[in-house]
Design a protein around this motif. Structure first.
Motif, PDB file in Angstrom:
ATOM      1  N   LEU A 261       0.989  -1.245  -0.175  1.00 59.54           N
ATOM      2  CA  LEU A 261       0.193  -0.070   0.091  1.00 59.54           C
ATOM      3  C   LEU A 261       0.786   1.048   0.016  1.00 59.54           C
ATOM      4  N   TYR A 262       1.989   0.918   0.709  1.00 57.95           N
ATOM      5  CA  TYR A 262       2.901   2.253   0.627  1.00 57.95           C
ATOM      6  C   TYR A 262       3.385   2.626  -0.536  1.00 57.95           C
ATOM      7  N   GLN A 263       3.962   1.362  -1.327  1.00 57.06           N
ATOM      8  CA  GLN A 263       4.409   1.498  -2.600  1.00 57.06           C
ATOM      9  C   GLN A 263       3.491   2.363  -3.661  1.00 57.06           C
ATOM     10  N   ILE A 264       2.213   1.843  -3.505  1.00 57.26           N
ATOM     11  CA  ILE A 264       1.323   2.440  -4.375  1.00 57.26           C
ATOM     12  C   ILE A 264       0.624   3.577  -3.779  1.00 57.26           C
ATOM     13  N   ALA A 265       1.057   4.414  -2.854  1.00 56.17           N
ATOM     14  CA  ALA A 265       0.340   5.405  -2.329  1.00 56.17           C
ATOM     15  C   ALA A 265      -0.167   6.434  -3.343  1.00 56.17           C
ATOM     16  N   THR A 266       0.645   6.710  -4.407  1.00 61.27           N
ATOM     17  CA  THR A 266       0.076   7.625  -5.335  1.00 61.27           C
ATOM     18  C   THR A 266      -1.024   7.331  -5.987  1.00 61.27           C
ATOM     19  N   VAL A 267      -0.889   6.094  -6.342  1.00 62.68           N
ATOM     20  CA  VAL A 267      -2.318   5.366  -7.056  1.00 62.68           C
ATOM     21  C   VAL A 267      -3.344   5.605  -6.107  1.00 62.68           C
ATOM     22  N   ILE A 268      -3.415   5.399  -4.970  1.00 57.55           N
ATOM     23  CA  ILE A 268      -4.450   5.362  -3.848  1.00 57.55           C
ATOM     24  C   ILE A 268      -4.688   6.917  -3.800  1.00 57.55           C
ATOM     25  N   LEU A 269      -4.061   7.776  -3.838  1.00 55.24           N
ATOM     26  CA  LEU A 269      -4.162   9.200  -3.913  1.00 55.24           C
ATOM     27  C   LEU A 269      -5.126   9.579  -4.855  1.00 55.24           C
ATOM     28  N   TYR A 270      -4.585   9.225  -6.161  1.00 49.70           N
ATOM     29  CA  TYR A 270      -5.351   9.379  -7.287  1.00 49.70           C
ATOM     30  C   TYR A 270      -7.050   8.887  -7.219  1.00 49.70           C
ATOM     31  N   CYS A 271      -6.745   7.785  -6.624  1.00 46.79           N
ATOM     32  CA  CYS A 271      -8.374   7.110  -6.485  1.00 46.79           C
ATOM     33  C   CYS A 271      -9.132   8.018  -5.667  1.00 46.79           C
ATOM     34  N   ILE A 272      -8.535   8.467  -4.424  1.00 38.86           N
ATOM     35  CA  ILE A 272      -9.431   9.261  -3.545  1.00 38.86           C
ATOM     36  C   ILE A 272      -9.746  10.572  -4.174  1.00 38.86           C
ATOM     37  N   ILE A 273      -8.930  11.134  -4.797  1.00 43.13           N
ATOM     38  CA  ILE A 273      -9.139  12.423  -5.303  1.00 43.13           C
ATOM     39  C   ILE A 273     -10.396  12.438  -6.665  1.00 43.13           C
ATOM     40  N   ALA A 274     -10.115  11.125  -7.265  1.00 40.44           N
ATOM     41  CA  ALA A 274     -11.329  10.775  -8.254  1.00 40.44           C
ATOM     42  C   ALA A 274     -12.387  10.405  -7.657  1.00 40.44           C
ATOM     43  N   ILE A 275     -12.530  10.160  -6.453  1.00 40.38           N
ATOM     44  CA  ILE A 275     -13.865   9.824  -5.639  1.00 40.38           C
ATOM     45  C   ILE A 275     -14.333  11.105  -5.373  1.00 40.38           C
ATOM     46  N   VAL A 276     -13.433  11.994  -4.944  1.00 46.43           N
ATOM     47  CA  VAL A 276     -13.967  13.331  -4.222  1.00 46.43           C
ATOM     48  C   VAL A 276     -14.771  14.059  -5.458  1.00 46.43           C
ATOM     49  N   ILE A 277     -14.039  14.178  -6.761  1.00 43.54           N
ATOM     50  CA  ILE A 277     -14.422  14.766  -7.806  1.00 43.54           C
ATOM     51  C   ILE A 277     -15.779  14.134  -8.294  1.00 43.54           C
ATOM     52  N   SER A 278     -15.765  12.919  -8.035  1.00 44.49           N
ATOM     53  CA  SER A 278     -16.911  12.122  -8.670  1.00 44.49           C
ATOM     54  C   SER A 278     -18.066  12.601  -7.985  1.00 44.49           C
ATOM     55  N   LEU A 279     -18.000  12.554  -6.445  1.00 44.16           N
ATOM     56  CA  LEU A 279     -18.975  13.166  -5.470  1.00 44.16           C
ATOM     57  C   LEU A 279     -19.542  14.165  -5.764  1.00 44.16           C
ATOM     58  N   LEU A 280     -18.778  15.263  -6.273  1.00 46.94           N
ATOM     59  CA  LEU A 280     -18.883  16.798  -6.429  1.00 46.94           C
ATOM     60  C   LEU A 280     -19.779  17.017  -7.848  1.00 46.94           C
ATOM     61  N   LEU A 281     -19.366  15.795  -8.839  1.00 44.28           N
ATOM     62  CA  LEU A 281     -19.822  16.169  -9.984  1.00 44.28           C
ATOM     63  C   LEU A 281     -20.947  15.308 -10.443  1.00 44.28           C
TER      64      LEU A 281
ATOM     65  N   SER B  37      -4.609  10.965 -14.968  1.00 44.69           N
ATOM     66  CA  SER B  37      -5.089   9.571 -14.423  1.00 44.69           C
ATOM     67  C   SER B  37      -6.223   9.914 -13.793  1.00 44.69           C
ATOM     68  N   VAL B  38      -6.242  11.085 -12.957  1.00 43.06           N
ATOM     69  CA  VAL B  38      -7.552  11.402 -12.054  1.00 43.06           C
ATOM     70  C   VAL B  38      -8.627  11.356 -13.053  1.00 43.06           C
ATOM     71  N   LEU B  39      -8.483  12.133 -14.204  1.00 41.10           N
ATOM     72  CA  LEU B  39      -9.716  12.180 -15.077  1.00 41.10           C
ATOM     73  C   LEU B  39     -10.085  11.084 -15.512  1.00 41.10           C
ATOM     74  N   PHE B  40      -9.236  10.232 -15.882  1.00 39.89           N
ATOM     75  CA  PHE B  40      -9.577   8.719 -16.519  1.00 39.89           C
ATOM     76  C   PHE B  40     -10.467   7.967 -15.381  1.00 39.89           C
ATOM     77  N   ILE B  41      -9.778   8.143 -14.351  1.00 42.32           N
ATOM     78  CA  ILE B  41     -10.555   7.279 -12.935  1.00 42.32           C
ATOM     79  C   ILE B  41     -11.734   7.791 -12.860  1.00 42.32           C
ATOM     80  N   THR B  42     -12.066   9.269 -12.939  1.00 46.02           N
ATOM     81  CA  THR B  42     -13.175   9.791 -12.373  1.00 46.02           C
ATOM     82  C   THR B  42     -14.399   9.507 -13.533  1.00 46.02           C
ATOM     83  N   PHE B  43     -13.740   9.487 -14.779  1.00 45.28           N
ATOM     84  CA  PHE B  43     -14.816   9.060 -15.836  1.00 45.28           C
ATOM     85  C   PHE B  43     -15.520   7.692 -15.667  1.00 45.28           C
ATOM     86  N   PHE B  44     -14.601   6.730 -15.497  1.00 39.13           N
ATOM     87  CA  PHE B  44     -15.282   5.537 -15.046  1.00 39.13           C
ATOM     88  C   PHE B  44     -16.047   5.348 -13.889  1.00 39.13           C
TER      89      PHE B  44
END
Length: 364
Positions: free
Chosen positions: A27-47, A163-170
């Protein structure tokens, strides 16, 4: 208990411990990917409200509504970025008017005076500079390193943004499908509690982010009033920039004050204003005004907005942000309130009889 059972128990415990450590390391090694997913979730909630609005009012199909929402978001973000381009160009033009050789001579003269002063108190300045690696600053060797770091940061930001836009789209496009798949994975005994928790977290986080937007708008307007009063150039853009820094609690306002002070002083270069009698007093007055804005925000608007949006006591929020900042730095301070709010909702749903949970969640 036999020796064989004891040995198996020890092996099982070690295996579990090693597995947990490996999972945490992964999880520590993929922390950046997890952060992207969290940001994408937040944006999806707002959109999500915008997507639903386009689907119900304009009869857009789901995919077209999602693409349109993301396009609007991209245009808004691009518009914000383009707002700062004239400011950066103006600052670059002002800095080009500086006499670099004179500035470097004054810098070295100041450094020599500080060295003489410290040496008079038996402080070994040379050893201090070498041990703290400050010698590169005396010869401006840090500039290439800074530029390389800046280019690397811009590259990482571009990659992260895409990456965030791609994850948010799906997340938006496949929201119902993902929800059904997630629901099927849940055990029947816990399904209702988990789904209720997700619904409550979604509601509270939506209120929190709207509250955050309201807070930043108030801060921007107060900053703008101060900048206009003291005749600061590009007042709207600087006020917007300083307000954005306030996303980071407590540390952000300090950074905003430093940025505002630097921008005000560099802006005065192009106008030919006297530094001692005009630029410096104006900068000091503006910084005092910004400090008053922070007093208002920290003691009135921010606690009221966040306590109402997350149903938490202002002192509770302050302590959560403080602890998260100590443990996880700036990132922890940014995500502290939404993460803590989510934990409260989960605790209330799964441990409703616990006295401590009851005390924390009585207003939820």
């Amino acid at each position: 208990m036999t020796s064989k059972e004891l040995s198996l128990g020890i092996v099982r415990a070690v295996a579990i411990l090693v597995s947990v450590c490996l999972i945490l390391f992964f999880l520590y090694q993929i922390a950046t990917v997890i952060l992207y997913c969290i940001i994408a979730i937040v944006i999806s909630l707002l959109l999500n409200p915008l997507v639903n609005f386009l689907k119900t009012k304009f009869k857009f199909k789901n995919t077209i509504a999602v693409v349109t929402s993301l396009l609007i978001t991209f245009l808004v973000i691009s518009g914000f970025i383009l707002l700062f381009v004239p400011l950066l160009l103006a600052q670059g033009e002002n800095l080009s008017l500086l006499d670099i050789s004179s500035l470097e001579r004054n810098y070295h003269l100041l450094l020599e005076n500080i060295t003489v002063f410290l040496d008079s108190y038996n402080i070994n300045t040379k050893q201090l500079i070498e041990s703290s690696k400050l010698s590169s600053f005396t010869t401006f060797e840090f500039i290439p390193n800074f530029l390389n770091s800046l280019l690397s940061t811009l590259g990482n930001f571009s990659m992260g943004f895409a990456s965030v836009l791609f994850i948010t789209f799906f997340l938006l496009k496949e929201k119902d499908v993902l929800y059904l798949k997630f629901e099927r994975l849940l055990p029947e005994s816990q399904k209702e509690k988990v789904l209720n928790s997700i619904q409550d977290i979604n509601h509270l986080l939506s209120r929190y982010f709207l509250g955050l937007l309201l807070q930043l708008t108030i801060i921007m307007l107060l900053y703008l009033i101060i900048f206009i009063i003291f005749g600061v150039h590009n007042a709207i853009i600087i006020a917007l920039l300083c307000a954005i820094f306030n996303i980071v609690p407590y540390v952000g306002p300090l950074i905003a004050s430093i940025v505002a002070g630097v921008l005000i002083m560099t802006s005065s270069i192009g106008t030919g204003a006297d530094f001692a009698t005009e630029t410096l007093p104006t900068t000091i007055y503006v910084l005092i005004g910004m400090s008053l804005v922070q007093v208002i925000d920290n003691n009135f608007s921010s606690p009221y907005i966040f306590s109402k949006s997350t149903n938490s006591h202002p002192l509770e929020i302050f302590l959560v942000i403080l602890i998260a900042g100590i443990l996880f730095g700036i990132t922890g301070m940014i995500i502290a309130v939404p993460f803590y709010t989510s934990l409260k909702v989960i605790g209330k749903e799964f441990l409703p009889e616990n006295r401590f949970i009851k005390a924390l969640t009585k207003n939820l």
